[in-house]
Design a protein around this motif. Structure first.
Motif, mmCIF file in Angstrom:
data_model
loop_
_atom_site.group_PDB
_atom_site.id
_atom_site.type_symbol
_atom_site.label_atom_id
_atom_site.label_comp_id
_atom_site.label_asym_id
_atom_site.label_seq_id
_atom_site.Cartn_x
_atom_site.Cartn_y
_atom_site.Cartn_z
ATOM 1 N N ALA A 12 0.829 -1.215 0.000
ATOM 2 C CA ALA A 12 0.000 0.000 0.000
ATOM 3 C C ALA A 12 0.861 1.261 0.000
ATOM 4 N N ALA A 13 2.050 1.180 0.591
ATOM 5 C CA ALA A 13 2.964 2.326 0.652
ATOM 6 C C ALA A 13 3.877 2.388 -0.578
ATOM 7 N N GLY A 14 3.756 1.457 -1.495
ATOM 8 C CA GLY A 14 4.661 1.409 -2.640
ATOM 9 C C GLY A 14 6.067 1.036 -2.228
ATOM 10 N N ALA A 15 6.178 0.214 -1.180
ATOM 11 C CA ALA A 15 7.474 -0.092 -0.592
ATOM 12 C C ALA A 15 7.964 -1.506 -0.856
ATOM 13 N N GLN A 34 11.416 -1.184 0.825
ATOM 14 C CA GLN A 34 11.841 0.187 1.090
ATOM 15 C C GLN A 34 11.098 0.708 2.327
ATOM 16 N N CYS A 35 11.681 0.441 3.516
ATOM 17 C CA CYS A 35 11.025 0.818 4.771
ATOM 18 C C CYS A 35 10.778 2.316 4.880
ATOM 19 N N ALA A 36 11.616 3.122 4.289
ATOM 20 C CA ALA A 36 11.415 4.572 4.372
ATOM 21 C C ALA A 36 10.045 4.963 3.823
ATOM 22 N N ARG A 37 9.576 4.271 2.796
ATOM 23 C CA ARG A 37 8.249 4.550 2.226
ATOM 24 C C ARG A 37 7.138 4.169 3.205
ATOM 25 N N VAL A 38 7.334 3.112 3.955
ATOM 26 C CA VAL A 38 6.340 2.679 4.946
ATOM 27 C C VAL A 38 6.328 3.648 6.126
#
Length: 194
Positions: A12-15, A34-38
Motif C-alpha cells: 500500500a505504501a509502494g514499498a 523500502q522501509c522509508a516509504r512505509v
C-alpha cells in the motif's frame, strides 16, 4: 498482525519493489523492501511499531532502558519503537567504517538496550550495532525489526522480534540467475543510492 497483513502495508505504501537490487550487504535480490516509504506515514509507522512493541515486551519480559539503532535505516523505526516503549532513542553512525555514537549520545553502564533495525537481511549492521552497545557498556536485551527477510536465518546473537518474517532470495554477484542478470541492477539502500 500476520506476515500477509504486514506485506500489504508495504504494498500500500509502494514499498515492496520488484526488479534487480543490490542490497547494502552487496548481495543481489529480485525484491526490495523500502522501509522509508512505509515509515513516511506517521500513522502507519505508529500502527506497525505498536504491534512490534507488544511482541518485544512479550519476548523480553523485563525492563528496557533505551533503544539503539544503526543509521540510516534504523533511525525512524528506532525512534518510533522508543516512543511506543516510553524510553529514549539513540543511533549509531558509520564513522571511518565503524558504527559509533556521535551527537553526545551515550549509553549508561549496564543499561538494558533494545537494538532496533528496519530490515534484517544478513544481520551484519545489527551485529555491528550490538557490538557498539556492548563497547559502550550497555547490555543488549533483544533486537527488533519490521521485516526479517532472512526468514529466521540471520543470527544476531540475541533474540530477534520481527513484525514479519519472509524469505526473499539473495545472490552473490557471480551467481545470479539468468532472469535477474538480464535486468539492470539498482542500489536503493542508504549506502549508495543509484
Amino acid at each position: 498482525m500476520t506476515n500477509d497483513e504486514v506485506l500489504a502495508e508495504f504494498r500500500a505504501a509502494g514499498a515492496l519493489l520488484e526488479g534487480h537490487f543490490v542490497l547494502t550487504s552487496g548481495l543481489h535480490s529480485p525484491r526490495y523492501l523500502q522501509c522509508a516509504r512505509v515509515l513516511m506515514d506517521p500513522a502507519r509507522a505508529a500502527r506497525l511499531c505498536a504491534v512490534l512493541a507488544q511482541k518485544v515486551k512479550a519476548k523480553i519480559g523485563g525492563r528496557i532502558d533505551l533503544v539503539a539503532s544503526p543509521a540510516m535505516g534504523g533511525v525512524v523505526v528506532g525512534y518510533e519503537m522508543a516512543r511506543q516503549l516510553g524510553v529514549p532513542s539513540i543511533f549509531f553512525e558509520r564513522v571511518e567504517g565503524k558504527l559509533s555514537l556521535r551527537r553526545g549520545f551515550t549509553i549508561d553502564k549496564g543499561a538494558r538496550v533494545l537494538m532496533v533495525e528496519d530490515i534484517v537481511t544478513t544481520g551484519l549492521s545489527s551485529r555491528e550495532c550490538i557490538a557498539g552497545i556492548h563497547e559502550e557498556g550497555g547490555e543488549t536485551v533483544g533486537a527488533a525489526c519490521l521485516i526479517d527477510r532472512s526468514g529466521g536465518k540471520a543470527d544476531l546473537g540475541t533474540p530477534l522480534s520481527a513484525l514479519a518474517s519472509v524469505e526473499i532470495p539473495t545472490y552473490p554477484a557471480d551467481e545470479l540467475p539468468p532472469d535477474l542478470a538480464a535486468l539492470p541492477a539498482v542500489k536503493p539502500g542508504s549506502r549508495g543510492l543509484k
